[in-house]
Scaffold this motif. Structure first.
Motif, PDB file in Angstrom:
ATOM      1  N   PHE A  43       0.831  -1.206   0.000  1.00  8.39           N
ATOM      2  CA  PHE A  43       0.000   0.000   0.000  1.00  8.39           C
ATOM      3  C   PHE A  43       0.863   1.253   0.000  1.00  8.39           C
ATOM      4  N   ALA A  44       1.984   1.222   0.706  1.00  7.58           N
ATOM      5  CA  ALA A  44       2.880   2.378   0.774  1.00  7.58           C
ATOM      6  C   ALA A  44       3.525   2.664  -0.569  1.00  7.58           C
ATOM      7  N   VAL A  45       3.722   1.622  -1.378  1.00  5.80           N
ATOM      8  CA  VAL A  45       4.288   1.844  -2.712  1.00  5.80           C
ATOM      9  C   VAL A  45       3.322   2.681  -3.544  1.00  5.80           C
ATOM     10  N   PHE A  46       2.039   2.343  -3.496  1.00  6.16           N
ATOM     11  CA  PHE A  46       1.055   3.122  -4.239  1.00  6.16           C
ATOM     12  C   PHE A  46       0.932   4.534  -3.669  1.00  6.16           C
ATOM     13  N   ALA A  47       1.051   4.676  -2.368  1.00  5.99           N
ATOM     14  CA  ALA A  47       1.030   6.000  -1.762  1.00  5.99           C
ATOM     15  C   ALA A  47       2.248   6.810  -2.206  1.00  5.99           C
TER      16      ALA A  47
END
Length: 75
Positions: A43-47
């Motif tokens: 999820f942090a990659v997409f953020a």
């Protein structure tokens, strides 16, 4: 970024447009996504990609507007 790059391509300033894409991809997308993948979950990659889009949009918007302001002062 895409609109600004398309505009500069239409104006015959392809190198500037390519610089915008390089700024977004090589300097922001890849490093932020890589750091997010090391420290956090997917999820942090997409953020990180969203943050890269926001940062590159702000930087390119500022550069584009400063170019318009300077061209208006020369006339």
């Amino acid at each position: 970024v895409i609109v600004a790059a398309s505009t500069y391509n239409a104006l015959g300033l392809g190198y500037r447009a390519m610089g915008f894409y390089l700024l977004r991809s090589a300097l922001l997308y890849v490093p932020l996504a890589w750091l997010a993948s090391l420290w956090f979950d997917s999820f942090a990659v997409f953020a990180a990609l969203a943050v890269a889009n926001l940062l590159s949009g702000a930087i390119i918007g500022r550069l584009s507007l400063s170019g318009i302001d300077q061209s208006g002062k020369k006339g």
